[in-house]
Design an enzyme around this catalytic site. Structure first.
Site, PDB file in Angstrom:
ATOM      1  CE1 TYR A 145      27.769 -32.011  -2.093  1.00  0.00           C
ATOM      2  CE2 TYR A 145      27.911 -33.302  -4.034  1.00  0.00           C
ATOM      3  CZ  TYR A 145      27.258 -32.729  -3.257  1.00  0.00           C
ATOM      4  OH  TYR A 145      26.103 -33.410  -3.006  1.00  0.00           O
ATOM      5  CG  ASP A 240      34.685 -38.217  -4.268  1.00  0.00           C
ATOM      6  OD1 ASP A 240      34.153 -38.552  -5.648  1.00  0.00           O
ATOM      7  OD2 ASP A 240      33.722 -37.500  -3.500  1.00  0.00           O
ATOM      8  CE  LYS A 268      28.705 -35.248 -10.772  1.00  0.00           C
ATOM      9  NZ  LYS A 268      29.155 -34.770  -9.298  1.00  0.00           N
TER      10      LYS A 268
HETATM   11  C1  LIG Z   1      28.894 -35.143  -8.003  1.00  0.00           C
HETATM   12  C2  LIG Z   1      29.685 -35.626  -6.934  1.00  0.00           C
HETATM   13  C3  LIG Z   1      29.501 -36.592  -5.925  1.00  0.00           C
HETATM   14  C4  LIG Z   1      28.146 -36.901  -5.627  1.00  0.00           C
HETATM   15  O1  LIG Z   1      27.372 -37.803  -6.626  1.00  0.00           O
HETATM   16  P1  LIG Z   1      25.984 -37.892  -6.988  1.00  0.00           P
HETATM   17  O2  LIG Z   1      25.758 -38.939  -8.033  1.00  0.00           O
HETATM   18  O3  LIG Z   1      25.471 -36.528  -7.098  1.00  0.00           O
HETATM   19  O4  LIG Z   1      25.193 -38.538  -5.899  1.00  0.00           O
HETATM   20  C5  LIG Z   1      30.428 -36.946  -5.138  1.00  0.00           C
HETATM   21  N1  LIG Z   1      31.667 -36.640  -5.146  1.00  0.00           N
HETATM   22  C6  LIG Z   1      32.140 -35.812  -6.231  1.00  0.00           C
HETATM   23  C7  LIG Z   1      33.414 -35.315  -6.543  1.00  0.00           C
HETATM   24  C8  LIG Z   1      31.024 -35.359  -7.146  1.00  0.00           C
HETATM   25  O5  LIG Z   1      31.622 -34.335  -8.210  1.00  0.00           O
END
Ligand SMILES: *Cc1c(COP(=O)(O)O)cnc(C)c1O
Length: 429
Positions: A145, A240, A268
């Site tokens: 994701y 990511d 995060k």
């Molecule tokens: C949570 C997440 C996102 C998106 O971040 P948001 O702050 O919710 O937009 C993108 N990549 C990864 C791996 C994530 O866990």
């Protein structure tokens, strides 16, 4: 077990004025049934709902709260920052300090730009990759994701390379036509794609620790082969690290695996519970961004001083208090206790764990490494386990495919409580 009367009242109000009653879909408890708790406060490892009920929390707001809720150092830093004003739309000291910290800690990053969410970080990094390479194809992996940017909302097919089919209504086919989706842990498909389209690929993006569809821990060799193909064919490798960054360690999954990406995205943990995202890479690449370069990217609240202060305070505590080593200890303890439970209850399940991230792989005795290997029965098996734990005051994520998080606020006793409650739950006929 159901939500208390106050939670139910508030959520009924939410349903009238918000779609699904939520601002992010998984919060609605759709996958586990029942109604979500409406939360009033959090402290340490505990959240309290509007009925005054306490829960031992392993969600941690889905990853940011590596120190636990309302950590005194973070609260203090936010209070001090907010007194000086909440936003200036101009460079400020905390954003420069946090940028220096990221550059110091993360391998291969010489410059960083802040944004306000993980989605925005990914969106901007992909645009930069396309602008810098002059190429258009983006490769992603099934089960990873990367936020809700249009061209990452791609449905995966089975087996071979899938050409972009939108996975959400409202995403035009044109937006995903330049996205290729590959299965994780599949060397052959990867080789095929690079053989056919290697010279058109701007970037390969992956969660080096895929943690949004279960915890699909990858072989190091697979990640290394991404690095090698990208180097050979002039594509950029993007890690990511929105979940893994500053959680696995100061140097994220890049440090853990000893593989340096061209660009990394963060979110995060880096915001310490405030809305922050970031992306970074070597200076020559980052120079392609406006105002120096021709790749446009901007944000009114980017580098917000209050959010930056929360991120700085979080990293500061982790560094000063040997945080990552302590989290690893907690993670080791959790793994051994839960593995013990799975053994004694003879559950058809296994535990995936890396650092302070864990996931109960229901229906799998061997840990799955790709989305296709996930047990289809997991969602159904998980719902009653989730509800039983919640009834016993333990909050896991309301979905079989979301991971759990440990924080520095968790104690050995908290972990023991999770294990004994899980043992009772799984032991029930
Ligand atoms: C949570 C997440 C996102 C998106 O971040 P948001 O702050 O919710 O937009 C993108 N990549 C990864 C791996 C994530 O866990």
């Amino acid at each position: 077990m159901s939500a208390g009367p106050e939670s139910r009242d508030w959520f009924a109000r939410a349903l009238r004025v918000q779609p699904g009653g939520v601002d992010s879909p998984v919060r609605a408890f759709g996958a586990v049934g029942g109604e979500p708790l409406v939360i009033a406060s959090g402290r340490g490892a505990t959240i309290t709902d509007v009925d005054g009920r306490d829960y031992l929390d392993f969600v941690g707001s889905w990853g940011p709260l590596i120190l636990g809720h309302a950590h005194p150092a973070v609260v203090k830093a936010i209070q001090a920052a907010v007194r000086k004003g909440t936003t200036f739309g101009a460079p400020c000291r905390p954003e420069i300090e946090l940028a220096e910290k990221v550059v110091e800690l993360y391998p291969g990053i010489e410059q960083v730009r802040f944004v306000s969410s993980g989605t925005e970080a990914v969106m901007s990094a992909l645009r930069l990759a396309r602008g810098a390479t002059g190429r258009e194809l983006i490769v992603k992996f099934e089960g990873c994701y990367h936020g809700h940017v249009d061209h990452m909302l791609v449905a995966a097919g089975s087996g071979l390379v899938t050409f972009g089919q939108p996975s959400s209504a409202g995403v035009p086919r044109e937006s995903t036509a330049l996205t290729r989706v590959l299965p994780l842990d599949d060397d052959e498909t990867l080789a095929d794609l690079f053989a056919r389209e290697g010279d058109r690929i701007a970037a390969v993006i992956i969660e080096p620790v895929p943690a949004n569809n279960g915890l699909l821990l990858q072989r190091r060799e697979f990640l290394q082969s991404l690095r090698d193909y990208c180097d050979r064919d002039g594509a950029l490798l993007i890690f990511d690290e929105v979940i893994s960054g500053f959680r696995l360690g100061p140097d994220g999954a890049a440090g853990h695996f000893g593989i340096t990406p061209d660009l990394a995205t963060f979110g995060k943990v880096i915001g310490g519970g405030m809305p922050v995202g970031a992306f970074g890479g070597r200076a020559a690449l980052m120079a392609e961004l406006s105002p120096q370069g021709s790749v446009y990217q901007a944000g009114t609240l980017s580098g917000n001083p209050v959010a930056m202060a929360a991120g700085l305070a979080t990293l500061d505590v982790l560094e000063r208090e040997d945080g990552w080593a302590r989290l690893e200890e907690l993670g080791t303890r959790l793994a051994s206790e839960i593995e013990g439970v799975l053994e004694t209850t003879q559950a058809n399940a296994s535990l995936a764990r890396i650092g302070s991230i864990f996931w109960l792989a229901l229906g799998s005795r061997d840990l799955p490494r790709s989305a296709a290997a996930l047990a289809p029965s997991a969602a159904e098996t998980y719902a009653p386990i989730f509800r039983s734990l919640l009834a016993n005051g333990i909050a896991l994520a309301p979905s079989a495919f979301e991971v759990g998080f440990l924080s520095l606020a968790h104690s050995a006793r908290d972990i023991e409580r999770l294990a004994t409650t899980l043992q009772r739950t799984l032991g029930e006929p």
